[in-house]
Enzyme design. Sequence first.
Site, PDB file in Angstrom:
ATOM      1  N   ASP A  60      42.616  13.429  13.794  1.00 42.07           N
ATOM      2  CA  ASP A  60      44.018  13.677  13.415  1.00 42.07           C
ATOM      3  C   ASP A  60      44.712  12.322  13.340  1.00 42.07           C
ATOM      4  OD1 ASP A  60      46.478  15.143  12.966  1.00 42.07           O
ATOM      5  OD2 ASP A  60      47.037  14.724  15.028  1.00 42.07           O
ATOM      6  N   SER A  61      45.955  12.351  12.859  1.00 43.43           N
ATOM      7  CA  SER A  61      46.720  11.108  12.781  1.00 43.43           C
ATOM      8  C   SER A  61      47.177  10.635  14.161  1.00 43.43           C
ATOM      9  CB  SER A  61      47.955  11.333  11.909  1.00 43.43           C
ATOM     10  OG  SER A  61      48.790  12.283  12.536  1.00 43.43           O
ATOM     11  N   CYS A 108      51.197  22.174  11.192  1.00 45.75           N
ATOM     12  CA  CYS A 108      50.930  20.790  11.569  1.00 45.75           C
ATOM     13  C   CYS A 108      50.443  20.876  13.007  1.00 45.75           C
ATOM     14  CB  CYS A 108      52.213  19.957  11.477  1.00 45.75           C
ATOM     15  SG  CYS A 108      52.023  18.320  12.227  1.00 45.75           S
ATOM     16  N   CYS A 115      43.907  18.310  11.276  1.00 45.49           N
ATOM     17  CA  CYS A 115      45.156  17.820  10.714  1.00 45.49           C
ATOM     18  C   CYS A 115      45.368  18.542   9.390  1.00 45.49           C
ATOM     19  CB  CYS A 115      45.038  16.315  10.469  1.00 45.49           C
ATOM     20  SG  CYS A 115      46.430  15.629   9.569  1.00 45.49           S
ATOM     21  N   HIS A 121      50.596  18.980  15.379  1.00 47.18           N
ATOM     22  CA  HIS A 121      51.519  18.472  16.404  1.00 47.18           C
ATOM     23  C   HIS A 121      52.473  19.581  16.881  1.00 47.18           C
ATOM     24  CE1 HIS A 121      50.283  14.476  15.009  1.00 47.18           C
ATOM     25  NE2 HIS A 121      50.974  13.922  15.994  1.00 47.18           N
ATOM     26  N   GLU A 154      55.297  12.305  18.734  1.00 43.28           N
ATOM     27  CA  GLU A 154      54.686  10.977  18.912  1.00 43.28           C
ATOM     28  C   GLU A 154      55.624  10.013  19.652  1.00 43.28           C
ATOM     29  OE1 GLU A 154      51.582   9.852  18.303  1.00 43.28           O
ATOM     30  OE2 GLU A 154      50.787  11.646  17.322  1.00 43.28           O
TER      31      GLU A 154
END
Length: 254
Positions: free
Chosen positions: A11-12, A179, A74, A181, A148
């Site tokens: 994932d990012s 997403c 992701c 996140h 983040e």
Amino acid sequence: MIDKRPIGVFDSGIGGLTVLDILMEKFPNENFIYLADTYNCPYGEKTKEEVEKITIDNSLFLNNLGIKALVIACNTATANSSSLINFVDVPIIGVIEPTASCAKSITKNRNIMVLATDLTISCNSYQKYLNDYFVTAVKASEFVKIVEEEKSEEESFNIINNKLKDFQDKNIDTIILGCTHFPLLSKHIQKIFPNVSLISSGIATALALEGKITKNKEKNKQSLVVFTTGNKEELLNKIKWFKRKIDYMMEVTI
Ligand code: DGL
């Protein structure tokens, strides 16, 4: 015989850990490698071409480590992964199709909100699986930053509430957290939509993976190696909620 080859997941940043956590629970005899591509985060504000390239580079990195399957944890990368099959020689599992199917099986009034990054929404990635449904697609890349950048509870709620409050009377019964996140923001989203089912990618993706690999049946002491393109200490500080044991961690440049 035990197949020690790990399952590669990326994932990012830390969002994909919400998927990894479920995979590690459902596949107790498998080893895992997780790549947190923090250097390139956020993907959702990049161009399609940029994310396609990042997705190929990250997948090649994991593939070269000798993985048995690749999970793209992701949505934004999954939405831009169609050429990956030419680069990777192991089964590839994305999060979008399984999560969309799960939402379809849960909704009662066929009125679904897709909450995802700007790029995931503009790629039409969920909408194409939800043709016969009433879909409200909301671009919410700023929610990635809430996670983040570890914003306070109050600030997080305010940003989310400002974005979503106008949809409260739209009769939506299911929200796709499109997403990885966003499951980390579930409690705020649920507060705004108390009666709505929130669909995350973890379980649906685990089921999709199940269909693509031969699971180890014999007991194997599960291992987890984490790579990051960012800073190791910063990453560790951000993932205190992630309770799985990390056997080894390393910073890499890809
Ligand atoms: N977690 C990601 C997703 O599922 C990407 C977030 C981002 O980097 O913008 O789309």
